[in-house]
Enzyme design. Structure first.
Site, PDB file in Angstrom:
ATOM      1  N   ASP A   1       0.818  -1.215   0.000  1.00 43.88           N
ATOM      2  CA  ASP A   1       0.000   0.000   0.000  1.00 43.88           C
ATOM      3  C   ASP A   1       0.854   1.267   0.000  1.00 43.88           C
ATOM      4  O   ASP A   1       0.443   2.307  -0.536  1.00 43.88           O
ATOM      5  CB  ASP A   1      -0.939   0.016   1.213  1.00 43.88           C
ATOM      6  CG  ASP A   1      -2.127  -0.918   1.052  1.00 43.88           C
ATOM      7  OD1 ASP A   1      -2.276  -1.519  -0.033  1.00 43.88           O
ATOM      8  OD2 ASP A   1      -2.912  -1.051   2.013  1.00 43.88           O
TER       9      ASP A   1
ATOM     10  N   ASP B   1      22.283 -18.179   4.631  1.00 40.82           N
ATOM     11  CA  ASP B   1      21.321 -18.869   5.494  1.00 40.82           C
ATOM     12  C   ASP B   1      21.258 -20.360   5.181  1.00 40.82           C
ATOM     13  O   ASP B   1      21.013 -21.171   6.077  1.00 40.82           O
ATOM     14  CB  ASP B   1      19.944 -18.230   5.346  1.00 40.82           C
ATOM     15  CG  ASP B   1      19.805 -16.960   6.168  1.00 40.82           C
ATOM     16  OD1 ASP B   1      19.790 -17.057   7.402  1.00 40.82           O
ATOM     17  OD2 ASP B   1      19.719 -15.878   5.579  1.00 40.82           O
TER      18      ASP B   1
END
Length: 265
Positions: A86, A178
């Site tokens: 948004d 990771d």
């Protein structure tokens, strides 16, 4: 605010794109990155220091520049993703996606009905110019928002094929550091186990017709990465570039003023 997602269009055409991370939460640092000419910037809300207000200012700094805004969200959180979209981000990077159910949930959160369940308020959000371009945004957002999921755990690698097969996921982004941590060899990104997992995800994404993204890892050059079929590379950050420039400058200063070790009286 509203504009066509040129980054997604370029990736769809098979072009190679290059960008930088932004971890400082600073609109000024973001503007410097834009002025340098990067194709995109990933504003990092997983490990960076920014919040929604600083994000809004960073997106303002991007306006008028061809650099496209991506935001890495901190976790699987539909409300967070909706707020970021948004505000006007052109795409999302979602960390540690481990299965198809999670991938489908991301698509559902980020697509307007009937393709998903993103809350619809195009008449008021910044992404549509606070309603100035509400119709254009509402009718194009589902196709223009770029959704990138990170595969960076052993579990994610196991389920890579089903993740890549989820409609609406636009890119698979491999997180080598990771992956090394998840495999129990943290930081050893050239460890055979890590290399095998990376190659597994590469092959799986290519078989599914999904573009690949990643960061540079040890022993690899940009030419190597693009040659292996990666479409998007994100390298360095505003913080690391500032640090490296400062270190280089200090080194030049010390070389200029400190006596040479082999100097004779």
């Amino acid at each position: 605010m509203y504009r066509p997602n040129t980054l997604k269009q370029r990736i769809a055409r098979g072009e190679s794109v290059y960008g930088s991370w932004s971890v400082l939460g600073s609109p000024f640092a973001t503007q410097v990155i834009c002025e340098a000419g990067f194709d995109f910037v990933i504003i990092d809300h997983e490990h960076g220091v920014g919040d929604h207000m600083s994000l809004g200012l960073q997106l303002l700094a991007l306006e008028g520049s061809p650099t496209v805004s991506l935001v890495r969200v901190p976790r699987m959180d539909g409300n967070y993703m909706r707020r970021v979209l948004d505000l006007g981000a052109a795409g999302l990077v979602v960390p540690s996606v481990e299965n198809a159910e999670e991938a489908r949930q991301i698509v559902d959160w980020c697509r307007y009905p009937p393709n998903g369940n993103r809350g619809a308020a195009p008449g008021t959000i910044r992404a549509s110019g606070f309603g100035v371009k509400a119709k254009e945004y509402a009718t194009t957002a589902n196709d223009s928002v770029l959704l990138i999921v990170q595969i960076e755990t052993v579990e994610g690698v196991r389920n890579a094929a089903e993740i890549a097969a989820v409609p609406g996921i636009d890119m698979i982004f491999i997180g080598p550091y990771d992956l090394s941590a998840s495999a129990g060899v943290m930081g050893q990104m050239t460890h055979p186990v890590v290399i095998e997992m990376i190659e597994n995800v590469e092959q799986t994404a290519k078989a599914a017709g999904k573009p690949l993204g990643s960061v540079l890892w040890p022993g690899m050059s940009l030419k190597d990465m693009y040659g292996r079929g990666f479409s998007l590379i994100a390298s360095g950050s505003d913080a690391s570039r500032l640090h490296d420039a400062c270190v280089a400058d200090i080194r030049r200063f010390r070389e200029a003023v400190e006596p040479r070790s082999d100097a004779t009286e």
